[in-house]
Structures are given as structure tokens and as C-alpha cells.
Design an enzyme around this catalytic site. Structure first.
Site, PDB file in Angstrom:
ATOM      1  N   CYS A 175      21.908 -48.250  37.828  1.00 31.54           N
ATOM      2  CA  CYS A 175      22.901 -48.697  38.804  1.00 31.54           C
ATOM      3  C   CYS A 175      22.259 -49.583  39.868  1.00 31.54           C
ATOM      4  O   CYS A 175      21.154 -49.287  40.324  1.00 31.54           O
ATOM      5  CB  CYS A 175      23.472 -47.459  39.473  1.00 31.54           C
TER       6      CYS A 175
HETATM    7  N1  LIG Z   1      29.490 -44.632  38.690  1.00 24.37           N
HETATM    8  C1  LIG Z   1      29.113 -45.714  39.294  1.00 24.37           C
HETATM    9  O1  LIG Z   1      28.422 -45.700  40.305  1.00 24.37           O
HETATM   10  C2  LIG Z   1      29.528 -47.055  38.770  1.00 24.37           C
HETATM   11  C3  LIG Z   1      29.932 -47.182  37.472  1.00 24.37           C
HETATM   12  N2  LIG Z   1      30.235 -48.410  36.959  1.00 24.37           N
HETATM   13  C4  LIG Z   1      30.674 -48.471  35.563  1.00 24.37           C
HETATM   14  O2  LIG Z   1      30.813 -49.820  35.171  1.00 24.37           O
HETATM   15  C5  LIG Z   1      31.947 -50.009  34.349  1.00 24.37           C
HETATM   16  C6  LIG Z   1      32.814 -51.095  34.903  1.00 24.37           C
HETATM   17  O3  LIG Z   1      33.507 -50.579  36.033  1.00 24.37           O
HETATM   18  P1  LIG Z   1      34.726 -51.367  36.723  1.00 24.37           P
HETATM   19  O4  LIG Z   1      34.204 -52.680  37.232  1.00 24.37           O
HETATM   20  O5  LIG Z   1      35.384 -50.487  37.676  1.00 24.37           O
HETATM   21  O6  LIG Z   1      35.703 -51.572  35.492  1.00 24.37           O
HETATM   22  P2  LIG Z   1      36.518 -52.825  35.034  1.00 24.37           P
HETATM   23  O7  LIG Z   1      35.592 -53.956  34.864  1.00 24.37           O
HETATM   24  O8  LIG Z   1      37.328 -52.382  33.865  1.00 24.37           O
HETATM   25  O9  LIG Z   1      37.454 -53.073  36.282  1.00 24.37           O
HETATM   26  C7  LIG Z   1      38.605 -52.311  36.425  1.00 24.37           C
HETATM   27  C8  LIG Z   1      39.572 -52.978  37.379  1.00 24.37           C
HETATM   28  O10 LIG Z   1      39.257 -52.565  38.688  1.00 24.37           O
HETATM   29  C9  LIG Z   1      38.942 -53.722  39.478  1.00 24.37           C
HETATM   30  N3  LIG Z   1      37.806 -53.340  40.319  1.00 24.37           N
HETATM   31  C10 LIG Z   1      36.556 -53.013  39.931  1.00 24.37           C
HETATM   32  N4  LIG Z   1      35.801 -52.696  40.996  1.00 24.37           N
HETATM   33  C11 LIG Z   1      36.613 -52.836  42.059  1.00 24.37           C
HETATM   34  C12 LIG Z   1      36.434 -52.656  43.440  1.00 24.37           C
HETATM   35  N5  LIG Z   1      35.230 -52.299  43.941  1.00 24.37           N
HETATM   36  N6  LIG Z   1      37.481 -52.868  44.268  1.00 24.37           N
HETATM   37  C13 LIG Z   1      38.675 -53.264  43.772  1.00 24.37           C
HETATM   38  N7  LIG Z   1      38.913 -53.436  42.471  1.00 24.37           N
HETATM   39  C14 LIG Z   1      37.904 -53.235  41.627  1.00 24.37           C
HETATM   40  C15 LIG Z   1      38.631 -54.827  38.498  1.00 24.37           C
HETATM   41  O11 LIG Z   1      38.960 -56.104  39.000  1.00 24.37           O
HETATM   42  P3  LIG Z   1      37.821 -57.151  39.435  1.00 24.37           P
HETATM   43  O12 LIG Z   1      36.698 -57.025  38.435  1.00 24.37           O
HETATM   44  O13 LIG Z   1      38.522 -58.454  39.377  1.00 24.37           O
HETATM   45  O14 LIG Z   1      37.422 -56.744  40.828  1.00 24.37           O
HETATM   46  C16 LIG Z   1      39.529 -54.488  37.345  1.00 24.37           C
HETATM   47  O15 LIG Z   1      40.831 -54.959  37.535  1.00 24.37           O
HETATM   48  C17 LIG Z   1      32.602 -48.637  34.226  1.00 24.37           C
HETATM   49  O16 LIG Z   1      32.195 -48.057  33.018  1.00 24.37           O
HETATM   50  C18 LIG Z   1      32.048 -47.852  35.395  1.00 24.37           C
HETATM   51  O17 LIG Z   1      31.919 -46.481  35.105  1.00 24.37           O
HETATM   52  C19 LIG Z   1      30.165 -49.540  37.720  1.00 24.37           C
HETATM   53  C20 LIG Z   1      29.743 -49.479  39.016  1.00 24.37           C
HETATM   54  C21 LIG Z   1      29.447 -48.203  39.659  1.00 24.37           C
HETATM   55  N1  LIG Z   2      26.463 -48.561  39.509  1.00 30.04           N
HETATM   56  C1  LIG Z   2      26.495 -48.460  38.187  1.00 30.04           C
HETATM   57  N2  LIG Z   2      26.572 -47.227  37.651  1.00 30.04           N
HETATM   58  C2  LIG Z   2      26.635 -47.168  36.335  1.00 30.04           C
HETATM   59  C3  LIG Z   2      26.593 -48.299  35.518  1.00 30.04           C
HETATM   60  N3  LIG Z   2      26.692 -47.898  34.245  1.00 30.04           N
HETATM   61  C4  LIG Z   2      26.790 -46.570  34.281  1.00 30.04           C
HETATM   62  N4  LIG Z   2      26.753 -46.116  35.540  1.00 30.04           N
HETATM   63  C5  LIG Z   2      26.804 -44.743  36.016  1.00 30.04           C
HETATM   64  O1  LIG Z   2      25.534 -44.124  35.823  1.00 30.04           O
HETATM   65  C6  LIG Z   2      25.735 -42.835  35.203  1.00 30.04           C
HETATM   66  C7  LIG Z   2      24.479 -42.366  34.472  1.00 30.04           C
HETATM   67  O2  LIG Z   2      23.461 -42.123  35.411  1.00 30.04           O
HETATM   68  P1  LIG Z   2      21.995 -41.613  35.017  1.00 30.04           P
HETATM   69  O3  LIG Z   2      21.282 -41.497  36.323  1.00 30.04           O
HETATM   70  O4  LIG Z   2      22.155 -40.287  34.340  1.00 30.04           O
HETATM   71  O5  LIG Z   2      21.365 -42.619  34.123  1.00 30.04           O
HETATM   72  C8  LIG Z   2      26.923 -43.086  34.313  1.00 30.04           C
HETATM   73  O6  LIG Z   2      27.545 -41.913  33.882  1.00 30.04           O
HETATM   74  C9  LIG Z   2      27.804 -43.928  35.234  1.00 30.04           C
HETATM   75  O7  LIG Z   2      28.557 -43.188  36.126  1.00 30.04           O
HETATM   76  C10 LIG Z   2      26.482 -49.558  36.121  1.00 30.04           C
HETATM   77  O8  LIG Z   2      26.399 -50.614  35.469  1.00 30.04           O
HETATM   78  N5  LIG Z   2      26.430 -49.589  37.460  1.00 30.04           N
END
Ligand SMILES: NC(=O)C1=CN([C@@H]2O[C@H](COP(=O)(O)OP(=O)(O)OC[C@H]3O[C@@H](n4cnc5c(N)ncnc54)[C@H](OP(=O)(O)O)[C@@H]3O)[C@@H](O)[C@H]2O)C=CC1
Ligand SMILES: Nc1nc2c(ncn2[C@@H]2O[C@H](COP(=O)(O)O)[C@@H](O)[C@H]2O)c(=O)[nH]1
Length: 327
Positions: A175
Site C-alpha cells: 500500500c
Molecule cells: N485497503 C486499503 O487500504 C486500500 C485498498 N485498495 C484496493 O485497491 C482496489 C481499488 O480500489 P478503488 O479505487 O476503491 O476501486 P475502484 O477503482 O473500483 O473505484 C471504485 C469507485 O470509487 C471511486 N473512488 C475510489 N477511491 C475514491 C475516493 N478516495 N474518493 C471518492 N471516490 C473514490 C472511483 O472513482 P475514481 O477512480 O474516479 O475516483 C470509482 O468510481 C480495491 O481492491 C481496494 O481494496 C486501494 C487503496 C487502499
Molecule cells: N493502499 C492499498 N492497499 C491495498 C492495495 N492492494 C491491496 N491493499 C490492501 O492490503 C491488504 C493486504 O495487506 P498485507 O499487509 O497483508 O499485505 C489487502 O487486503 C487490501 O486491503 C493497494 O493497491 N493499495
């Protein structure tokens, strides 16, 4: 919010042992209508799980969540898992086409046992709407919603109908959200888990930041019913993704779901790619995790996972490794 801490800063305090062997300790957990061998689920990421691993996990009695990055395969996946008598556990996003997908599943009578809404910033109206849509069309399905990092978010998603919430924004190994946005629970994931668990009335899945098997026990102590893990499950023989050799050592790729490698473009990138050393068979890791957790239960002075939930703990502030390397 009072004192914050993370996994490294905590040690659990042992109680008197009541078993003659660690094998007497039961690591199983119930989530929804099913019981699983471990309170652990491999992350729903493309370099962590695929259809073959999902079958292996489900057949072995472990919980799994299939990722959502090959959306067109989900219908056949549900059919295949159900034909094998296994649970079907899939992920969805929140974009428009996902609404139609859910309606189609309902119309075809294809009812997944578990659906996880997999979004970076889960405290949003988009996720609340999707929870309501899932509950309207697939009322029998157990809905996991996330990811969130505050009690307010847990309450709102639970009130919208989520059966469990997933906690963790930014603690993941691949991340870069914490660096690129300045937000998240990176560095204080365990404290955030405790904060959220106090507000929760339904199960919480702690997601991200697990670096050792002991961190699973710590998550349970601080309120997790289940723990989602990416990096510790990366690099296995069965793991999807590229294998490379460097200086005579074998490595496998592990990349973030919001990385350029996943997205195929450099837009809103919040994840990176790394290579992890080859770890051998997935089952060996699962077995070791189970043995370590059985040991944790014995140190907690019980025979079941619940014993861990009430143990005392001390805050040791980044000193537990004392310079030692674990893996
Ligand atoms: N657990 C974590 O810390 C994180 C996990 N991830 C992982 O990365 C993958 C992609 O995630 P995600 O970008 O949400 O999925 P998507 O790319 O499918 O986006 C989903 C929707 O939410 C919008 N969106 C995404 N982030 C935001 C935000 N911060 N504020 C407002 N709208 C938002 C996007 O629009 P637009 O792209 O136009 O903004 C899109 O319409 C997932 O699998 C997720 O679990 C990603 C970051 C953090
Ligand atoms: N900020 C982001 N978080 C992400 C992304 N892809 C996955 N994830 C999150 O990380 C955990 C796994 O964490 P780990 O410490 O066990 O390796 C996963 O379940 C998601 O919630 C990303 O691209 N950006």
C-alpha cells in the site's frame, strides 16, 4: 482517540495453561452460516487468490474471498463452486455495471454465500447504496463491506445492512495510500481495530498489516472475528503471478490492487509491486499458522479462540523484536 499503537508495540500476557497439548486448542470460527478452520482469509487480490486456490481453501474448510478483477468469470465461478458443494464467496465494486450484475445473479437464482464490497474508501454513499442493493436482491447473502477505519463508518455500514465490516485503510505491505494521501490506519492499525470493534455490533475483519502469525492472535484480542492477509500468503507455489530468479533465489510477484500493474494505467495509483521470496506450499503455511494460533490459545489459558479475546496486554512500543528478524 487515546493512545495509538500497532502490532509491534503490543505483547499479550500469558495465563495459566489448561491443556496437555496444543493440539487440543480449537482455532475454528463461525462467520455467517459457516464454520471455518482459521480466523484468517487470504486477501482478495490477484496475486494472492485464483479459482484453483479458492477451491483448495474451500475444500480444506478455510474461508476465502475471490477477487473482482476478472468480472466476467464470476457467474461461472459461483456455478462451479456450488456444483462442487463448496461455498461461493465473491467480490464486487460499486461502479454502475455492478448493480446489473447483482440483479442478474438474483434473476438466475445464483446466490453467492458471501459478497465482499471491495473499495478503498468504504465510508461512502456508494458503498451504502451497494449494501442496500445487495440486501434487496440477495437477502440470503452475507455482505462484507469496506474498507473503513473509524467507528462512525462501522456504524453507518452496519446500519445500512452490512453483516460484517472490513477495517484497514493503508496498513498493507504493498500500500502507498498512507504516503500518497496522508490518510489511513497505517502505523496504528491495531489501535484502529480496537476503536472500531468497540462500536461494532457485528463481526469485524481486520485487513492489512499482518507481518507475523502472532499478529493474528493480537487482532483477535483487539476485536477481529477474521483477519485478512496479503503478504504472508504471497509467494507460494500455487500463488498466481510471475516467478523470477535472482542471485540463485526464487521470488514471486505481489502487487497492490490499486497499483499500476493491476489497473493497467497510471491513474490514482495507491499501490506498488514487490517480489517476495518463494515460500513453498500454501498448505504448509496454513498448517503452521494453525499450530501457532493453537499455541496462542494455550498461552491465553483456554481451549478456544475466545480465550484470546480477554487476555491482558502490555504496550512495549516497538521493542518486541529487540533487533531479531522473524522471517
Ligand atoms: N485497503 C486499503 O487500504 C486500500 C485498498 N485498495 C484496493 O485497491 C482496489 C481499488 O480500489 P478503488 O479505487 O476503491 O476501486 P475502484 O477503482 O473500483 O473505484 C471504485 C469507485 O470509487 C471511486 N473512488 C475510489 N477511491 C475514491 C475516493 N478516495 N474518493 C471518492 N471516490 C473514490 C472511483 O472513482 P475514481 O477512480 O474516479 O475516483 C470509482 O468510481 C480495491 O481492491 C481496494 O481494496 C486501494 C487503496 C487502499
Ligand atoms: N493502499 C492499498 N492497499 C491495498 C492495495 N492492494 C491491496 N491493499 C490492501 O492490503 C491488504 C493486504 O495487506 P498485507 O499487509 O497483508 O499485505 C489487502 O487486503 C487490501 O486491503 C493497494 O493497491 N493499495
Amino acid at each position: 482517540m487515546d493512545t495509538v499503537f500497532d502490532y509491534e508495540d503490543i505483547q499479550l500476557v500469558p495465563n495459566k495453561c489448561i491443556v496437555n497439548s496444543r493440539s487440543e486448542c480449537d482455532t475454528s470460527v463461525t462467520l455467517g452460516k459457516h464454520k471455518f478452520a482459521l480466523p484468517v482469509v487470504p486477501a482478495n487480490m490477484q496475486t494472492i487468490i485464483d479459482e484453483k486456490i479458492a477451491i483448495q481453501l474451500a475444500e480444506g474448510g478455510y474461508f476465502y474471498i475471490m477477487h473482482r478483477f476478472n468480472p466476467e468469470t464470476r457467474v461461472d465461478f459461483i456455478k462451479d463452486m456450488h456444483a462442487r458443494g463448496l461455498i461461493a464467496s465473491i467480490s464486487v465494486g460499486v461502479k454502475e455495471e455492478e448493480y446489473g450484475f447483482v440483479e442478474q445473479l438474483a434473476a438466475d437464482g445464483l446466490i453467492p454465500d458471501y459478497v465482499t464490497i471491495d473499495i478503498a474508501h468504504g465510508h461512502s454513499n456508494a458503498v451504502i447504496r451497494m449494501i442496500q442493493h445487495l440486501k434487496k436482491h440477495l437477502p440470503e447473502t452475507f455482505v462484507i463491506a469496506g474498507n473503513v477505519g473509524t467507528p462512525e463508518a462501522v456504524r453507518e455500514l452496519e446500519n445500512a445492512g452490512a453483516d460484517a465490516t472490513k477495517v484497514g485503510i493503508g496498513p498493507g505491505k504493498v500500500c502507498i495510500t498512507k504516503i500518497k494521501t496522508g490518510f489511513g490506519t497505517g502505523g496504528w492499525q491495531l489501535a484502529a481495530l480496537r476503536w472500531c470493534a468497540k462500536a461494532a455490533t457485528k463481526p469485524i475483519i481486520a485487513d492489512g498489516g499482518i507481518r507475523t502469525h502472532g499478529d493474528i492472535a493480537k487482532s483477535v484480542r483487539f476485536g477481529a472475528s477474521m483477519v485478512m492477509i496479503g503478504s504472508l500468503f504471497a509467494g507460494h507455489e500455487e500463488s498466481p503471478g510471475e516467478t523470477i530468479e535472482k542471485d540463485g533465489k526464487v521470488f514471486k510477484e505481489y502487487f497492490g490492487s490499486a497499483s499500476e500493474f493491476q489497473k493497467g494505467e497510471k491513474k490514482n495509483v495507491e499501490g506498488k509491486k514487490m517480489h517476495v521470496e518463494y515460500k513453498g506450499k500454501l498448505q504448509d503455511t496454513l498448517t503452521e499458522m494453525q499450530q501457532d494460533l493453537q499455541s496462542s490459545i494455550s498461552y491465553a489459558g483456554g481451549k478456544k479462540l475466545e480465550a484470546i479475546r480477554t487476555v491482558d496486554y502490555v504496550i512495549v512500543k516497538n521493542s518486541i523484536f529487540n533487533g531479531d528478524k522473524v522471517y
